[in-house]
Design an enzyme around this catalytic site. Structure first.
Site, PDB file in Angstrom:
ATOM      1  N   PHE A 123       0.869  -1.169   0.000  1.00 25.18           N
ATOM      2  CA  PHE A 123       0.000   0.000   0.000  1.00 25.18           C
ATOM      3  C   PHE A 123       0.912   1.227   0.000  1.00 25.18           C
ATOM      4  O   PHE A 123       1.566   1.519   1.001  1.00 25.18           O
ATOM      5  CB  PHE A 123      -0.846  -0.068   1.267  1.00 25.18           C
ATOM      6  CG  PHE A 123      -1.913   0.971   1.446  1.00 25.18           C
ATOM      7  CD1 PHE A 123      -3.158   0.836   0.836  1.00 25.18           C
ATOM      8  CD2 PHE A 123      -1.700   2.061   2.292  1.00 25.18           C
ATOM      9  CE1 PHE A 123      -4.163   1.775   1.058  1.00 25.18           C
ATOM     10  CE2 PHE A 123      -2.712   2.989   2.512  1.00 25.18           C
ATOM     11  CZ  PHE A 123      -3.945   2.841   1.898  1.00 25.18           C
ATOM     12  N   GLU A 127       4.086   9.841   1.827  1.00 30.04           N
ATOM     13  CA  GLU A 127       5.124  10.545   1.083  1.00 30.04           C
ATOM     14  C   GLU A 127       6.032  11.255   2.068  1.00 30.04           C
ATOM     15  O   GLU A 127       5.655  11.463   3.226  1.00 30.04           O
ATOM     16  CB  GLU A 127       4.483  11.553   0.120  1.00 30.04           C
ATOM     17  CG  GLU A 127       3.660  10.834  -0.942  1.00 30.04           C
ATOM     18  CD  GLU A 127       3.014  11.775  -1.949  1.00 30.04           C
ATOM     19  OE1 GLU A 127       3.130  13.007  -1.764  1.00 30.04           O
ATOM     20  OE2 GLU A 127       2.414  11.266  -2.897  1.00 30.04           O
ATOM     21  N   ALA A 130       4.389  14.073   3.919  1.00 26.89           N
ATOM     22  CA  ALA A 130       3.046  13.929   4.458  1.00 26.89           C
ATOM     23  C   ALA A 130       2.740  12.466   4.729  1.00 26.89           C
ATOM     24  O   ALA A 130       3.081  11.599   3.941  1.00 26.89           O
ATOM     25  CB  ALA A 130       2.021  14.471   3.465  1.00 26.89           C
ATOM     26  N   GLY A 339      18.212  -6.795  33.513  1.00 31.77           N
ATOM     27  CA  GLY A 339      19.262  -6.683  32.502  1.00 31.77           C
ATOM     28  C   GLY A 339      19.104  -7.679  31.361  1.00 31.77           C
ATOM     29  O   GLY A 339      19.293  -7.331  30.185  1.00 31.77           O
ATOM     30  N   GLU A 362      -0.623   3.553  10.398  1.00 33.03           N
ATOM     31  CA  GLU A 362      -2.100   3.643  10.224  1.00 33.03           C
ATOM     32  C   GLU A 362      -2.714   4.618  11.221  1.00 33.03           C
ATOM     33  O   GLU A 362      -3.867   4.503  11.598  1.00 33.03           O
ATOM     34  CB  GLU A 362      -2.848   2.322  10.364  1.00 33.03           C
ATOM     35  CG  GLU A 362      -2.380   1.023   9.813  1.00 33.03           C
ATOM     36  CD  GLU A 362      -1.505   0.982   8.622  1.00 33.03           C
ATOM     37  OE1 GLU A 362      -1.279   2.028   7.977  1.00 33.03           O
ATOM     38  OE2 GLU A 362      -1.033  -0.104   8.316  1.00 33.03           O
ATOM     39  N   THR A 364      -1.453   7.798  14.360  1.00 28.15           N
ATOM     40  CA  THR A 364      -0.889   7.921  15.712  1.00 28.15           C
ATOM     41  C   THR A 364      -2.030   8.030  16.734  1.00 28.15           C
ATOM     42  O   THR A 364      -3.185   8.233  16.356  1.00 28.15           O
ATOM     43  CB  THR A 364      -0.028   9.192  15.801  1.00 28.15           C
ATOM     44  OG1 THR A 364      -0.897  10.301  15.563  1.00 28.15           O
ATOM     45  CG2 THR A 364       1.083   9.194  14.779  1.00 28.15           C
TER      46      THR A 364
END
Lengths: 378, 257
Positions: A123, A127, A130, A339, A362, A364
């Site tokens: 998919f 960009e 954006a 640890g 997908e 925030t």
């Protein structure tokens, strides 16, 4: 009120769990560390009919409900989040727009091989400038019987191994989101090329790269939906995907809880297993509560989807809660391990890194809150 | 076409059994259930025979009605039909009781060629149901089988029996009953389409009024307690004096005398 899975859903959970023990768990560390794409297991996933669970058999799917898909993604992610994301991305991110907006011919030609595992899809939305709203840099110009695509997409999940891409590009830049359109671009089309792989913190087996389009010509019939419908296609697709991401996060959080319970019973400090200390018990109790809440929200969102009810708000709530839980509780899991929890090869170390992306891709948490608030204020 | 019957038991998933630390009582209120592991090998063997020779497969079980989910599980693994002998009273049965009910149900299914059972169940592992069932039906029985070959046209099977000190190869005339070991095959994981198709396959519901009531139990269970292993957390090095200390600790614990 029924809060019980159907017998079929329970059987699918058991079979995915068995499959994971046999094929997924043994490879999970290598998939993460090399990183590598588990192509043998993808073939097996296809044989199990798990790559196109919610789509009709006539398109190579299994004809089951979306909740069954969600359960499969959850269980796979519990063993290996990268493998879970293959099933999720293939069915939801690529399968869904083809099924929902594709013509009969497009469904037969592209959805069927995706469901059968003959190829995977990717998919191509984000960009460089954006993410949530992608428009501008990638363009599609109509020329005779073709569209000519130019531009670059980034963070394209499975671009290095995909056989087909859904590419979003501006057909009319002046219209902003209204000028976006979606295109089906087979990977062997001249002019489309997956760029260098992104070296990621988590979900490393989910190979990701940028995608470069240079005078990439596709026939007009490869337009998905209508010109200008791209933004609607993307947002509708992402709405459903959020339930899948919630399932991934849920699987990660469940694994973190299981590892923590197991380790806290084994690890002895001050002559006692650390699970006997209340400080650890409270951590475990909080983990269990958040996992349970995430599970109900996720299943409820999938149930709404299956019932044909509105599910945007529910999906956003599920994704927000489950991804926050995954991030918080993998952190707690590493803390309980101490640890050793920071050492490569420890499952919690991998879970900790795999969890983070579920809060980001997908949408925030803030985008989820926007969706939820929109629904409240409508 | 070969007519195969497989018998299976719906058992508690042992991974879910918890033991109360103080009373050692088994905590079973959140357990899941599954098809007993070796019975899955029996069903798989039937499915393999079906692929190779063509066969009809009926999966038979004896259980309380709450075990209904076991039917789709068995049907998703290759059985064409399930036969569900059920009654709320059918819990914690002894091997003789189970075998008698299975025999009665199987007689109601008409002719058959081969009955496949797991060597023993995951919970009790008495290894008795198969041989008793064969006896009740008056057919030969081969136990400990880890390889099975059907000789087409001759109504017999060649079975390899893995015994303690040797492998015995026997020819058994059909109809017969065979109990299988886990290394006979690797049970397949049902595909999603097989799971979905399971719900469309026929099920014979057999209630007790259609069969004779099971005989009275011959055994009485006084209690079931979890075995616990308490770790002493003693550490010893490899030097001579440490070995003495280790031996001393083993003597003190009564492990050696």
């Amino acid at each position: 009120m029924h809060l019980e899975l159907t017998e079929e859903q329970q059987l699918v959970r058991a079979s995915v769990r068995e499959f994971c023990e046999k094929y997924i768990e043994p490879l999970a560390d290598a998939v993460d560390q090399e990183p590598c794409f588990p192509s043998e297991n993808v073939k097996r996933l296809a044989e199990q009919d798990w790559l196109g669970i919610p789509y009709p058999e006539e398109y190579g799917g299994a004809g089951a409900d979306y909740l069954t898909h969600i359960i499969a993604v959850e269980e796979l992610s519990r063993a290996c989040a990268a493998t879970g994301s293959i099933v999720e991305a293939n069915a939801s991110l690529v399968g869904f727009p083809l099924f929902k907006f594709g013509t009969e011919e497009q469904r037969k030609k592209y959805l069927t091989p995706l469901c059968k595992g003959e190829m995977l899809g990717a998919f191509a939305w984000t960009e460089a400038g954006a993410a949530t709203v992608a428009y501008g840099a990638t363009t599609a110009v109509s020329e005779g019987n073709e569209y000519v695509l130019n531009g670059a997409k980034t963070f394209v999940l499975y671009a290095p191994v995909a056989g087909v891409f859904i590419v979003f590009a501006a057909t009319d830049k002046s219209k902003g989101t209204e000028g976006l359109s979606a295109f089906i671009v087979p990977a062997d089309t001249p002019g489309i090329k997956a760029g260098e792989q992104v070296k990621k913190m988590g979900l490393r087996g989910a190979l990701t790269s940028e995608l470069v389009l240079k005078d990439c010509r596709i026939p007009k019939e490869n337009l998905l939906g209508q010109e200008g419908q791209g933004f609607t296609i993307a947002t509708t697709t992402l709405d459903g995907c959020r339930i899948g991401i919630a399932a991934q996060a849920l699987g990660i959080a469940e694994a973190a809880l299981e590892e923590s319970v197991r380790y806290s019973k084994e690890r002895v400090q001050f002559d006692k297993p650390i699970c006997t200390f209340q400080a650890i018990q409270w951590m475990l109790a909080n983990m269990a509560i958040e996992v349970e809440v995430s599970r109900y929200l996720t299943y409820h969102a999938a149930w709404c989807y299956d019932q044909g009810l509105p599910y945007s708000k529910e999906a956003a709530m599920a994704k927000l809660m489950a991804s926050q839980t995954a991030v918080r509780q993998t952190d707690t899991a590493v803390q309980i391990h101490g640890g050793i929890g920071t050492v490569k090869g420890q499952k919690v170390e991998r879970l900790y890194r795999d969890a983070k992306i579920t809060q980001i891709y997908e949408g925030t948490p803030d985008v989820m809150r926007m969706t939820i608030a929109d629904s409240l204020l409508q | 076409m070969l007519k195969v019957i497989t018998c299976f038991k719906w058992v508690i998933d042992e991974a879910d059994v918890k033991v109360d630390a103080s009373s050692r009582r088994l905590i079973l209120d959140r357990v899941g259930y599954k098809i007993s592991l070796y019975d899955r090998n029996a069903i798989e063997e039937a499915a393999l025979l079906q692929e190779k020779h063509g066969a009809s497969i009926v999966a038979v079980t004896v259980a309380p009605p709450t075990a209904k989910q076991c039917l789709k599980d068995a049907l998703s693994r290759g059985a064409d039909k399930a036969c569900f002998v059920n009654d709320p009273s059918l819990v914690d049965l002894e091997p003789t009781q189970t075998a008698a009910l299975l025999a009665a149900a199987i007689k109601g299914q008409g002719d058959f060629d081969l009955i496949l059972c797991g060597e023993g169940s995951s919970d009790l592992y008495t290894q008795q149901v198969g041989p008793i069932l064969a006896e009740k039906l008056g057919i030969p029985c081969g136990t400990y089988v880890n390889k099975l070959t059907v000789i087409e046209g001759e109504k017999r099977v060649i079975a390899e029996r893995k015994l303690d000190d040797c492998v015995e190869i026997v020819s058994i005339q059909l109809p017969a009953l065979v109990t299988v070991l886990p290394d006979i095959n690797t049970p397949r994981i049902p595909t999603l389409k097989q799971v979905l198709a399971a719900g469309k396959k026929p099920v014979d519901n057999i209630t007790l009024d259609k069969l004779e009531s099971p005989s009275e139990p011959g055994l009485e269970t006084t209690s079931i307690l979890g075995a616990t292993m308490e770790r002493r957390r003693l550490k010893f090095g490899a030097e001579a004096e440490n070995i003495r200390a280790a031996v001393g600790a083993l003597l003190k614990e009564g492990v050696i005398t």
